[in-house]
Design a protein around this motif. Structure first.
Motif, PDB file in Angstrom:
ATOM      1  N   LEU A 154       0.877  -1.165   0.000  1.00  0.00           N
ATOM      2  CA  LEU A 154       0.000   0.000   0.000  1.00  0.00           C
ATOM      3  C   LEU A 154       0.913   1.213   0.000  1.00  0.00           C
ATOM      4  N   ARG A 155       0.705   2.130  -0.959  1.00  0.00           N
ATOM      5  CA  ARG A 155       1.620   3.244  -1.143  1.00  0.00           C
ATOM      6  C   ARG A 155       0.847   4.565  -1.156  1.00  0.00           C
ATOM      7  N   LYS A 156       1.531   5.603  -0.701  1.00  0.00           N
ATOM      8  CA  LYS A 156       0.961   6.952  -0.730  1.00  0.00           C
ATOM      9  C   LYS A 156       1.974   7.884  -1.375  1.00  0.00           C
ATOM     10  N   VAL A 157       1.523   8.709  -2.295  1.00  0.00           N
ATOM     11  CA  VAL A 157       2.427   9.658  -2.941  1.00  0.00           C
ATOM     12  C   VAL A 157       2.710  10.804  -1.974  1.00  0.00           C
ATOM     13  N   GLU A 158       4.000  10.965  -1.659  1.00  0.00           N
ATOM     14  CA  GLU A 158       4.447  12.024  -0.753  1.00  0.00           C
ATOM     15  C   GLU A 158       5.645  12.730  -1.361  1.00  0.00           C
ATOM     16  N   LYS A 159       5.992  13.864  -0.780  1.00  0.00           N
ATOM     17  CA  LYS A 159       7.191  14.575  -1.224  1.00  0.00           C
ATOM     18  C   LYS A 159       8.413  13.966  -0.557  1.00  0.00           C
ATOM     19  N   ARG A 160       9.417  13.701  -1.353  1.00  0.00           N
ATOM     20  CA  ARG A 160      10.713  13.276  -0.844  1.00  0.00           C
ATOM     21  C   ARG A 160      11.737  14.219  -1.443  1.00  0.00           C
ATOM     22  N   GLY A 161      12.211  15.155  -0.616  1.00  0.00           N
ATOM     23  CA  GLY A 161      13.031  16.241  -1.140  1.00  0.00           C
ATOM     24  C   GLY A 161      12.174  17.140  -2.001  1.00  0.00           C
ATOM     25  N   LYS A 162      12.610  17.396  -3.225  1.00  0.00           N
ATOM     26  CA  LYS A 162      11.845  18.253  -4.131  1.00  0.00           C
ATOM     27  C   LYS A 162      10.921  17.454  -5.046  1.00  0.00           C
ATOM     28  N   ALA A 163      11.019  16.132  -4.984  1.00  0.00           N
ATOM     29  CA  ALA A 163      10.261  15.293  -5.920  1.00  0.00           C
ATOM     30  C   ALA A 163       9.169  14.515  -5.201  1.00  0.00           C
ATOM     31  N   LEU A 164       8.203  14.021  -5.988  1.00  0.00           N
ATOM     32  CA  LEU A 164       7.177  13.141  -5.457  1.00  0.00           C
ATOM     33  C   LEU A 164       7.658  11.695  -5.540  1.00  0.00           C
ATOM     34  N   ALA A 165       7.204  10.876  -4.602  1.00  0.00           N
ATOM     35  CA  ALA A 165       7.603   9.474  -4.579  1.00  0.00           C
ATOM     36  C   ALA A 165       6.473   8.625  -4.013  1.00  0.00           C
ATOM     37  N   ASN A 166       6.430   7.370  -4.437  1.00  0.00           N
ATOM     38  CA  ASN A 166       5.473   6.404  -3.897  1.00  0.00           C
ATOM     39  C   ASN A 166       6.061   5.788  -2.631  1.00  0.00           C
TER      40      ASN A 166
END
Length: 412
Positions: free
Chosen positions: A380-392
């Motif tokens: 189960l994944r949620k799109v969040e910000k990791r640094g300046k980019a989006l990530a699953n």
């Protein structure tokens, strides 16, 4: 005819029996050290979309298996793998069938692999079944494909593996009670829709709209999603092919203000493909998906994979589930070539792949010996910000999920 001469006698060219015996001893010693005298060349035919609007999907698979080859030069022992690539250009079963036939009859391949689209895979399965050639699927996800030929195995996924558990999660954990389902109108889309709605309605949920998108050309999503907005469900479940399809859906969802209207967007990982996220702006932020891989995963195998990928293809290049399926597919091919000492046939290759286990960047995987389908974790994944980019970001793990469709078939 071979003539045996007396000890010390000279043969043609001044060669003596003593010299021949010494050569024979040397060759025997070489065989003992290397384990084999003659190295085999195993021909692997690969069919992928290398051109056309979905060439990026084929490229990701291609890069995945090429990277595995590069980093494991001794993975097949003394044997060599020759890869023969053919361009399906897209979801074109007639083209795929012709290419498979040519690879088998003209190029004399030992293994057929690749294939992004399920309709192509169905067509190819008929060819490989009749020719008794092992067929290793690196993407196509319709559950029934592996039932078409005993010589087909899959290292990618089935649509049911993500959609079915997401249906239960949506009702139980997200408290969603009504959904609209939208899907590309071909076999994987129908599989995904059926899997999700089966679990969701069994849990107590209600489907208020069923929206098939025309396929294969990318449509204008506006009228379809407007009808979803008008139905006012709690959520929209979407399956579409990854790549530009996903970006088109995401943009339309935002343009129509569906999130502001209280409609959650959920689906399998195709809708937030890692390599396509940079093209989607901030729209995917917060979107929940179920899937078998994320480039942002913290597993040691994945960190090493992502690092090697960026070194090979550029710091801005992002691997995705297509990439890891190509990587794992080549690992499975290496295993068959090595264990069979380069002498690959359909029955022996499938015997190797049935029950094969591997520590993949996506986590532990296995090929189910009964169904020849992959068994793997679902995240189960949620799109969040990791640094300046989006990530699953993986937030929950369902361990070693078998294909639910085949499990349900057993109970009938």
């Amino acid at each position: 005819m071979i003539r045996i001469c007396a000890k010390g006698a000279k043969l043609g060219g001044g060669i003596t029996m003593k010299t021949i015996r010494l050569l024979a001893v040397a060759l025997l010693a070489l065989a003992t050290v290397t384990g084999t005298v003659w190295a085999e060349t195993v021909k692997v035919g690969v069919i992928l979309p290398y051109s056309g609007p979905n060439a990026q999907l084929g490229q990701q698979v291609d890069r995945g298996f090429e990277l595995y080859q590069k980093l494991h030069p001794k993975g097949t022992g003394d044997h060599k793998i020759e890869i023969i690539k053919r361009d399906s250009t897209g979801p074109k079963p007639d083209v795929a069938k012709r290419l498979a036939t040519e690879l088998i009859t003209r190029d004399k391949i030992d293994i057929l692999a690749g294939v992004v689209y399920s309709n192509n895979a169905f067509a190819i399965s008929d060819v490989t079944r009749k020719a008794k050639v092992p067929f290793l699927i690196m993407n196509a996800g319709t559950s029934a494909i592996t039932t078409r030929s005993p010589y087909t195995a899959r290292v990618s996924f089935t649509m049911w593996q993500a959609a079915y558990p997401l249906g239960k999660h949506a009702y139980d954990k997200m408290k969603i009670r009504t959904v609209a389902v939208a899907y590309a109108n071909y076999s994987p889309g129908k599989d995904s829709k059926t899997a999700f709605t089966t679990a969701f309605t069994a849990a107590g949920g209600k489907v208020v709209a069923d929206i098939p998108f025309p396929f294969p050309k990318i449509p204008d999503f506006t009228p379809f999603l407007q009808s979803v907005k008008d139905a006012k469900p709690d959520a929209l479940y979407v399956f579409i092919p990854a790549g530009k399809w996903a970006t088109g859906v995401m943009k339309t969802y935002d343009d129509l203000g569906m999130r502001a209207a209280g409609i959650e967007l959920i689906g399998p990982g195709d809708i937030t493909q890692d390599s396509e996220l940079p093209n989607m702006g901030q729209v995917p932020l917060g979107v929940i998906t179920m899937h078998h891989y994320s480039a942002a995963a913290d597993r040691a195998e994945n960190k090493a994979f992502v690092k090697a990928w960026k070194e090979a293809y550029g710091a801005d290049s992002i691997p995705d589930f297509f990439s890891v399926q190509g990587w794992d597919g080549m690992a499975a091919i290496h295993e068959a070539v090595r264990r069979l000492d380069g002498k690959v046939d359909a029955d022996k290759a499938l015997a190797v792949w049935k029950g094969w286990k591997f520590n993949s960047p996506r986590g532990p995987i296995m090929i189910d010996p009964d169904t020849r389908d992959i068994v793997q974790n679902q995240y189960l994944r949620k799109v969040e910000k990791r640094g300046k980019a989006l990530a699953n970001i993986e937030v929950e793990t369902l361990e070693m999920v078998k294909d639910p469709w085949k499990q349900l078939q057993k109970k009938k």
